[in-house]
Write a protein that holds these residues in place. Structure first.
Motif, short mmCIF file in Angstrom:
data_model
loop_
_atom_site.label_atom_id
_atom_site.label_comp_id
_atom_site.label_asym_id
_atom_site.label_seq_id
_atom_site.Cartn_x
_atom_site.Cartn_y
_atom_site.Cartn_z
N VAL A 139 -49.42 -0.57 13.29
CA VAL A 139 -48.60 -1.77 13.41
C VAL A 139 -47.14 -1.42 13.16
CG1 VAL A 139 -48.22 -4.13 12.60
CG2 VAL A 139 -50.54 -3.15 12.57
N LEU A 140 -46.29 -1.70 14.14
CA LEU A 140 -44.86 -1.46 14.02
C LEU A 140 -44.15 -2.81 13.86
CD1 LEU A 140 -44.22 1.23 16.80
CD2 LEU A 140 -44.97 1.56 14.44
N LEU A 141 -43.27 -2.89 12.89
CA LEU A 141 -42.53 -4.12 12.64
C LEU A 141 -41.06 -3.93 12.97
CD1 LEU A 141 -44.04 -5.20 9.20
CD2 LEU A 141 -44.82 -5.82 11.49
N ALA A 142 -40.54 -4.80 13.82
CA ALA A 142 -39.11 -4.83 14.14
C ALA A 142 -38.67 -6.28 14.07
CB ALA A 142 -38.86 -4.23 15.52
N LEU A 143 -38.67 -6.81 12.86
CA LEU A 143 -38.45 -8.24 12.66
C LEU A 143 -37.51 -8.50 11.48
CD1 LEU A 143 -39.51 -10.74 14.17
CD2 LEU A 143 -41.32 -10.91 12.47
N GLY A 144 -36.56 -7.59 11.29
CA GLY A 144 -35.55 -7.79 10.27
C GLY A 144 -36.14 -7.96 8.88
N PRO A 145 -35.49 -8.78 8.05
CA PRO A 145 -35.97 -8.96 6.67
C PRO A 145 -37.39 -9.53 6.58
CG PRO A 145 -33.72 -9.73 6.90
CD PRO A 145 -34.21 -9.45 8.28
N THR A 146 -37.82 -10.26 7.60
CA THR A 146 -39.19 -10.80 7.60
C THR A 146 -40.22 -9.68 7.58
OG1 THR A 146 -38.41 -12.74 8.81
CG2 THR A 146 -40.78 -12.35 8.82
N SER A 147 -39.85 -8.51 8.08
CA SER A 147 -40.76 -7.37 8.09
C SER A 147 -41.19 -6.96 6.70
CB SER A 147 -40.09 -6.17 8.77
OG SER A 147 -39.82 -6.41 10.13
N LYS A 148 -40.40 -7.27 5.68
CA LYS A 148 -40.71 -6.79 4.33
C LYS A 148 -41.89 -7.57 3.72
CE LYS A 148 -36.94 -5.10 5.80
NZ LYS A 148 -36.94 -4.00 6.76
N ASN A 200 -53.79 -6.43 3.41
CA ASN A 200 -54.94 -6.88 4.19
C ASN A 200 -55.55 -5.75 5.01
OD1 ASN A 200 -55.60 -10.04 4.26
ND2 ASN A 200 -53.41 -9.76 3.83
N GLY A 201 -55.19 -4.51 4.66
CA GLY A 201 -55.87 -3.36 5.24
C GLY A 201 -55.24 -2.74 6.47
N TYR A 202 -53.99 -3.07 6.78
CA TYR A 202 -53.33 -2.53 7.96
C TYR A 202 -52.42 -1.34 7.61
CZ TYR A 202 -54.75 -6.70 10.58
OH TYR A 202 -55.48 -7.69 11.19
N TRP A 203 -52.24 -0.47 8.60
CA TRP A 203 -51.27 0.62 8.51
C TRP A 203 -49.99 0.13 9.18
CZ3 TRP A 203 -51.35 5.51 12.07
CH2 TRP A 203 -50.34 6.41 11.67
N VAL A 204 -48.91 0.04 8.42
CA VAL A 204 -47.70 -0.64 8.86
C VAL A 204 -46.50 0.29 8.77
CG1 VAL A 204 -46.11 -2.52 8.35
CG2 VAL A 204 -48.57 -2.89 8.15
N ILE A 205 -45.72 0.33 9.84
CA ILE A 205 -44.46 1.06 9.82
C ILE A 205 -43.33 0.08 10.15
CG2 ILE A 205 -43.14 2.99 10.79
CD1 ILE A 205 -45.82 4.23 11.61
N ASP A 206 -42.47 -0.14 9.18
CA ASP A 206 -41.31 -0.99 9.36
C ASP A 206 -40.28 -0.17 10.13
OD1 ASP A 206 -39.09 -2.61 9.12
OD2 ASP A 206 -38.93 -2.42 6.94
N ILE A 207 -40.27 -0.36 11.44
CA ILE A 207 -39.54 0.54 12.34
C ILE A 207 -38.11 0.08 12.61
CG2 ILE A 207 -40.10 -0.47 14.60
CD1 ILE A 207 -40.56 3.22 13.60
N GLY A 208 -37.85 -1.21 12.36
CA GLY A 208 -36.49 -1.73 12.43
C GLY A 208 -35.77 -1.45 13.73
N HIS A 209 -34.57 -0.88 13.61
CA HIS A 209 -33.68 -0.69 14.76
C HIS A 209 -33.88 0.66 15.47
CE1 HIS A 209 -31.35 -4.29 14.09
NE2 HIS A 209 -31.12 -3.98 12.85
N ILE A 210 -35.08 1.18 15.43
CA ILE A 210 -35.33 2.48 16.06
C ILE A 210 -34.89 2.50 17.52
CG2 ILE A 210 -37.71 1.79 16.57
CD1 ILE A 210 -36.45 5.38 15.90
N ASP A 211 -35.10 1.42 18.24
CA ASP A 211 -34.80 1.44 19.67
C ASP A 211 -33.31 1.61 19.94
OD1 ASP A 211 -36.31 0.72 22.43
OD2 ASP A 211 -34.26 -0.04 22.47
N SER A 212 -32.49 0.85 19.21
CA SER A 212 -31.03 1.00 19.38
C SER A 212 -30.60 2.43 19.07
CB SER A 212 -30.28 0.04 18.46
OG SER A 212 -30.58 -1.29 18.75
N GLU A 213 -31.08 2.95 17.96
CA GLU A 213 -30.71 4.30 17.55
C GLU A 213 -31.11 5.33 18.61
OE1 GLU A 213 -29.44 5.94 14.44
OE2 GLU A 213 -28.45 4.00 14.38
N TYR A 214 -32.32 5.18 19.13
CA TYR A 214 -32.81 6.15 20.11
C TYR A 214 -32.02 6.05 21.42
CZ TYR A 214 -36.16 9.05 22.64
OH TYR A 214 -36.76 10.06 23.38
N GLU A 215 -31.72 4.84 21.84
CA GLU A 215 -30.92 4.66 23.06
C GLU A 215 -29.53 5.29 22.89
OE1 GLU A 215 -31.63 3.48 25.99
OE2 GLU A 215 -33.30 2.08 25.82
N TRP A 216 -28.91 5.09 21.72
CA TRP A 216 -27.60 5.70 21.49
C TRP A 216 -27.70 7.22 21.45
CZ3 TRP A 216 -26.93 1.74 17.00
CH2 TRP A 216 -26.51 0.53 17.53
#
Length: 289
Positions: free
Chosen positions: A214-223, A232-248
């Motif tokens: 599960v990847l989260l890109a939902l700002g502070p709500t991700s926390k 609840n048993g999930y594997w979670v990565i708070d990925i944030g702004h990865i897309d912007s960084e990767y595009e740049w």
């Protein structure tokens, strides 16, 4: 803020940064990636979250006592072996960073010092919140490629479920997830997503299998959402702004340039075009409005 007032604030903040440092440890980006590889969930805190803790609105999220309290609760999860809390290394060491980044973080350090002091523990080794932002802020950008390659390798052969804002469109038009087994998306409001957190939780339980990444890109709500999913048993990565960084990074950008069809980190979402990429549209399994 006028230039003279800004310079005075910066000078006073700099004195505080060097003479009253925070006493906690932050891993390197590579060490943090290694923790993810070991199936550790990560939840990342940055300046925005601490501004909300302090009761101050940020660009895409209004402050509230409830959200402030939930963020504080997340920061207390020091003994939860399933999750690694992450903080920006800029809070303890600025030498790697661009001058403009140093100035911004020194002022932020002073503005939110009491909250960093109160809610960050010297007995805990934090992950590095720059794990998903390894490019733009750094003086030496040559390491970004290696860090992106490592991160992208973690997506190999995974069934990925992305819970993101309506304009994030993470991975659309680039190769972030080219080796993933599958991509599914739950699309949430791009502003004030926390107001919808109970509905997001419900849909996540209904739509996301427990063996997914599960990847989260939902700002502070991700926390708070991320911690709830972890518990609840999930594997979670708070990925944030990865897309912007990767595009740049792909464009070798020196400043935070506009990216067509997408939300861009710390920029307004005004006038972003619609996205008609069919693979993106096909990946959407739920929309929360």
């Amino acid at each position: 803020m006028g230039k003279l007032k800004y310079n005075l604030k910066y000078a006073l903040s700099k004195i505080q940064f060097f003479f009253h440092p925070l006493r906690f440890s932050v891993m390197s980006i590579e060490e943090t990636l290694q923790e993810i590889e070991r199936k550790k969930s990560i939840i990342r805190f940055g300046d925005g979250e601490f501004s909300l803790i302090a009761g101050k609105d940020i660009l895409f999220q209004n402050a509230s006592k409830e959200l402030s309290d939930k963020l504080k609760e997340c920061l207390k999860e020091l003994d939860n072996s399933s999750v690694l809390l992450c903080l920006p290394e800029t809070l303890t060491d600025l030498r790697k960073f661009e001058k403009r980044v140093q100035k911004n973080w020194i002022i932020n350090f002073a503005d939110n010092y009491r909250y960093y002091k109160q809610y960050c523990s010297p007995r805990y080794t934090y992950g590095n919140a720059f794990v998903s932002r390894p490019y733009m802020a750094f003086k030496d950008k040559t390491q970004a490629g290696k860090n992106f390659e490592y991160l992208i390798s973690l997506f190999d052969n995974e069934n990925i479920y992305i819970i993101e804002g309506a304009l994030s469109r993470t991975g659309v038009g680039n190769n972030l997830f080219e080796k993933a087994k599958s991509i599914s998306r739950i699309i949430c409001p791009s502003k004030n997503a926390y107001e919808h957190i109970e509905r997001i939780k419900q849909v996540s339980l209904e739509k996301v299998p427990k063996d997914a990444m599960v990847l989260l890109a939902l700002g502070p709500t991700s926390k708070p959402l991320g911690l709830w999913l972890v518990n609840n048993g999930y594997w979670v990565i708070d990925i944030g702004h990865i897309d912007s960084e990767y595009e740049w990074y792909l464009k070798r950008a020196e400043t935070k340039i506009y990216i067509p069809f997408k939300h861009t980190a710390e920029k307004s979402d005004d006038n972003i075009e619609n996205c008609f990429d069919q693979s993106y549209l096909d990946s959407i399994i739920a929309t929360i409005e």
